[in-house]
Scaffold this motif. Structure first.
Motif, PDB file in Angstrom:
ATOM      1  N   LEU A 148      26.614  22.087  11.832  1.00  0.00           N
ATOM      2  CA  LEU A 148      25.738  21.901  10.670  1.00  0.00           C
ATOM      3  C   LEU A 148      26.325  20.899   9.686  1.00  0.00           C
ATOM      4  CD1 LEU A 148      24.501  25.536   9.989  1.00  0.00           C
ATOM      5  CD2 LEU A 148      23.116  23.578  10.639  1.00  0.00           C
ATOM      6  N   THR A 149      27.645  20.924   9.525  1.00  0.00           N
ATOM      7  CA  THR A 149      28.295  19.961   8.630  1.00  0.00           C
ATOM      8  C   THR A 149      28.078  18.548   9.136  1.00  0.00           C
ATOM      9  OG1 THR A 149      29.985  21.578   8.009  1.00  0.00           O
ATOM     10  CG2 THR A 149      30.497  19.261   7.610  1.00  0.00           C
ATOM     11  N   GLY A 150      28.224  18.364  10.469  1.00  0.00           N
ATOM     12  CA  GLY A 150      27.984  17.049  11.048  1.00  0.00           C
ATOM     13  C   GLY A 150      26.554  16.593  10.814  1.00  0.00           C
ATOM     14  N   GLY A 151      25.602  17.525  10.975  1.00  0.00           N
ATOM     15  CA  GLY A 151      24.204  17.195  10.734  1.00  0.00           C
ATOM     16  C   GLY A 151      23.937  16.881   9.276  1.00  0.00           C
ATOM     17  N   PHE A 152      24.555  17.644   8.384  1.00  0.00           N
ATOM     18  CA  PHE A 152      24.377  17.427   6.944  1.00  0.00           C
ATOM     19  C   PHE A 152      24.901  16.044   6.530  1.00  0.00           C
ATOM     20  CE2 PHE A 152      26.176  17.639   2.646  1.00  0.00           C
ATOM     21  CZ  PHE A 152      25.052  18.004   1.919  1.00  0.00           C
ATOM     22  N   ILE A 153      26.089  15.703   7.026  1.00  0.00           N
ATOM     23  CA  ILE A 153      26.681  14.400   6.695  1.00  0.00           C
ATOM     24  C   ILE A 153      25.825  13.273   7.265  1.00  0.00           C
ATOM     25  CG2 ILE A 153      28.677  12.893   7.118  1.00  0.00           C
ATOM     26  CD1 ILE A 153      30.413  15.453   7.042  1.00  0.00           C
ATOM     27  N   TYR A 159      20.609   8.243   3.612  1.00  0.00           N
ATOM     28  CA  TYR A 159      19.999   7.883   2.322  1.00  0.00           C
ATOM     29  C   TYR A 159      21.035   7.438   1.291  1.00  0.00           C
ATOM     30  CZ  TYR A 159      16.251  10.502   4.544  1.00  0.00           C
ATOM     31  OH  TYR A 159      15.302  10.947   5.440  1.00  0.00           O
ATOM     32  N   ILE A 160      22.263   7.915   1.432  1.00  0.00           N
ATOM     33  CA  ILE A 160      23.334   7.557   0.496  1.00  0.00           C
ATOM     34  C   ILE A 160      24.543   7.123   1.306  1.00  0.00           C
ATOM     35  CG2 ILE A 160      24.813   8.350  -1.394  1.00  0.00           C
ATOM     36  CD1 ILE A 160      22.787  10.628  -1.825  1.00  0.00           C
ATOM     37  N   GLU A 161      25.144   6.015   0.945  1.00  0.00           N
ATOM     38  CA  GLU A 161      26.357   5.563   1.643  1.00  0.00           C
ATOM     39  C   GLU A 161      27.536   6.401   1.153  1.00  0.00           C
ATOM     40  OE1 GLU A 161      28.895   1.475   2.508  1.00  0.00           O
ATOM     41  OE2 GLU A 161      26.903   1.342   1.619  1.00  0.00           O
ATOM     42  N   ILE A 162      28.071   7.214   2.058  1.00  0.00           N
ATOM     43  CA  ILE A 162      29.153   8.136   1.676  1.00  0.00           C
ATOM     44  C   ILE A 162      30.504   7.478   1.938  1.00  0.00           C
ATOM     45  CG2 ILE A 162      30.092  10.455   1.985  1.00  0.00           C
ATOM     46  CD1 ILE A 162      27.457  11.263   3.257  1.00  0.00           C
ATOM     47  N   PRO A 163      31.401   7.456   0.930  1.00  0.00           N
ATOM     48  CA  PRO A 163      32.757   6.926   1.151  1.00  0.00           C
ATOM     49  C   PRO A 163      33.483   7.730   2.228  1.00  0.00           C
ATOM     50  CG  PRO A 163      32.320   7.251  -1.184  1.00  0.00           C
ATOM     51  CD  PRO A 163      31.192   7.889  -0.453  1.00  0.00           C
ATOM     52  N   GLN A 164      34.379   7.080   2.958  1.00  0.00           N
ATOM     53  CA  GLN A 164      35.121   7.720   4.043  1.00  0.00           C
ATOM     54  C   GLN A 164      35.899   8.941   3.553  1.00  0.00           C
ATOM     55  OE1 GLN A 164      34.570   6.129   6.897  1.00  0.00           O
ATOM     56  NE2 GLN A 164      35.710   7.481   8.274  1.00  0.00           N
ATOM     57  N   ALA A 165      36.508   8.823   2.375  1.00  0.00           N
ATOM     58  CA  ALA A 165      37.293   9.939   1.830  1.00  0.00           C
ATOM     59  C   ALA A 165      36.408  11.151   1.565  1.00  0.00           C
ATOM     60  CB  ALA A 165      37.985   9.510   0.538  1.00  0.00           C
ATOM     61  N   ILE A 167      33.661  11.901   3.206  1.00  0.00           N
ATOM     62  CA  ILE A 167      33.300  12.481   4.500  1.00  0.00           C
ATOM     63  C   ILE A 167      34.395  13.434   4.981  1.00  0.00           C
ATOM     64  CG2 ILE A 167      32.956  11.967   6.960  1.00  0.00           C
ATOM     65  CD1 ILE A 167      31.487   9.419   6.101  1.00  0.00           C
ATOM     66  N   TYR A 168      35.656  12.998   4.866  1.00  0.00           N
ATOM     67  CA  TYR A 168      36.783  13.850   5.267  1.00  0.00           C
ATOM     68  C   TYR A 168      36.826  15.128   4.430  1.00  0.00           C
ATOM     69  CZ  TYR A 168      38.600   9.942   8.030  1.00  0.00           C
ATOM     70  OH  TYR A 168      38.745   8.954   8.955  1.00  0.00           O
ATOM     71  N   LEU A 169      36.546  14.999   3.129  1.00  0.00           N
ATOM     72  CA  LEU A 169      36.562  16.160   2.236  1.00  0.00           C
ATOM     73  C   LEU A 169      35.460  17.151   2.627  1.00  0.00           C
ATOM     74  CD1 LEU A 169      37.729  17.529  -0.307  1.00  0.00           C
ATOM     75  CD2 LEU A 169      36.039  16.256  -1.654  1.00  0.00           C
ATOM     76  N   LEU A 170      34.273  16.633   2.907  1.00  0.00           N
ATOM     77  CA  LEU A 170      33.159  17.489   3.310  1.00  0.00           C
ATOM     78  C   LEU A 170      33.465  18.212   4.614  1.00  0.00           C
ATOM     79  CD1 LEU A 170      30.101  15.191   2.481  1.00  0.00           C
ATOM     80  CD2 LEU A 170      30.742  17.301   1.306  1.00  0.00           C
ATOM     81  N   ILE A 171      34.076  17.489   5.571  1.00  0.00           N
ATOM     82  CA  ILE A 171      34.426  18.101   6.861  1.00  0.00           C
ATOM     83  C   ILE A 171      35.454  19.218   6.683  1.00  0.00           C
ATOM     84  CG2 ILE A 171      35.585  17.657   9.069  1.00  0.00           C
ATOM     85  CD1 ILE A 171      34.262  14.884   9.055  1.00  0.00           C
ATOM     86  N   MET A 172      36.349  19.069   5.710  1.00  0.00           N
ATOM     87  CA  MET A 172      37.376  20.086   5.468  1.00  0.00           C
ATOM     88  C   MET A 172      36.828  21.291   4.700  1.00  0.00           C
ATOM     89  SD  MET A 172      40.654  17.717   4.418  1.00  0.00           S
ATOM     90  CE  MET A 172      41.645  19.141   3.978  1.00  0.00           C
ATOM     91  N   VAL A 173      35.892  21.030   3.784  1.00  0.00           N
ATOM     92  CA  VAL A 173      35.433  22.092   2.880  1.00  0.00           C
ATOM     93  C   VAL A 173      34.198  22.829   3.413  1.00  0.00           C
ATOM     94  CG1 VAL A 173      34.472  22.570   0.597  1.00  0.00           C
ATOM     95  CG2 VAL A 173      36.418  21.006   0.834  1.00  0.00           C
ATOM     96  N   MET A 174      33.186  22.096   3.852  1.00  0.00           N
ATOM     97  CA  MET A 174      31.889  22.712   4.144  1.00  0.00           C
ATOM     98  C   MET A 174      31.888  23.715   5.302  1.00  0.00           C
ATOM     99  SD  MET A 174      28.956  19.955   3.219  1.00  0.00           S
ATOM    100  CE  MET A 174      27.782  21.297   3.162  1.00  0.00           C
TER     101      MET A 174
END
Length: 231
Positions: A148-153, A159-165, A167-174
């Motif tokens: 689900l995190t992969g799908g969310f990202i 729609y929004i360009e997400i910085p690489q940092a 993305i890593y934070l979201l993968i660790m937290v979500m």
């Protein structure tokens, strides 16, 4: 001096997870009373939260909406002195007693083999009728959450360009602190339908969002794959 008493026969079995309405509890109670019609069993229903333990001798008197805290466990007990003792421990979130990974468990101790078999068979049928698949979200919640995190990202990045940092934070937290905990809260092992209608409605909202994300992701994947093959 308190006399110790041991039953000759004992049966213990684990339960994965159940969905229960108050009507289901009342049906269980009525059937158990019917099975024990030749006796006068001592009955006790205990509703346990983090700070309280409410006990009832008649499940008709249970009002789940008046229990303000989340229910931690329900313990159902029937006892006929020196004949049979039945305990059904239904856990919502916490690990249940005994049998390793099972969160809920029931135990029957009796001196009457025929009565023990009758009660055991009824409880097994009752469990089959009310069981759900919530244990999957506890056992495999992290893997579901990663997907689900992969799908969310993926959808957010459309729609929004997400910085690489980020993305890593979201993968660790979500996956571990958002999705996993949320699913385990939303789908406890023993789910009481009458306990909280907000939670009941949230299940359908979450299911709809998940189906939408999966369908959209599958469509994009098939569309891109077909597009690449036709080039």
């Amino acid at each position: 001096m308190i006399e110790e008493f041991k039953y000759n026969n004992e049966f213990i079995s684990g339960i994965t997870s159940l969905t229960m309405k108050k009507e289901d509890i009342l049906k269980l109670h009525d059937e158990m009373i019917t099975i024990f019609r030749a006796y006068k069993p001592r009955v006790k229903y205990s509703i346990i939260t983090n700070s309280t333990r409410n006990s009832f001798s008649d499940p008709h008197n249970i009002d789940f909406f008046k229990i303000k805290e989340p229910i931690k466990a329900i313990i159902i007990e029937y006892n006929i002195q020196r004949i049979i003792d039945v305990e059904i421990y239904l856990s919502t979130y916490e690990k249940g007693e005994g049998l390793g990974g099972f969160r809920s468990v029931y135990r029957i101790s009796s001196n009457n083999e025929e009565l023990l078999a009758k009660v055991r068979d009824f409880i097994e049928i009752y469990i089959k009728k009310t069981k759900n698949l919530h244990f999957i979200f506890h056992k495999y919640a992290v893997f579901v959450s990663l997907a689900l995190t992969g799908g969310f990202i993926y959808f957010l990045n459309k729609y929004i360009e997400i910085p690489q940092a980020m993305i890593y934070l979201l993968i660790m937290v979500m996956p571990f602190y958002v999705f996993t905990k949320f699913f385990r809260w939303l789908m406890p092992y023993t789910y009481i339908v009458d306990e909280n209608k907000l939670k009941y409605n949230l299940r359908y909202i979450v299911a709809t969002v998940m189906v939408g994300m999966i369908t959209s992701g599958a469509y994009d994947f098939i569309k891109n794959t077909i597009g690449n093959m036709s080039k």
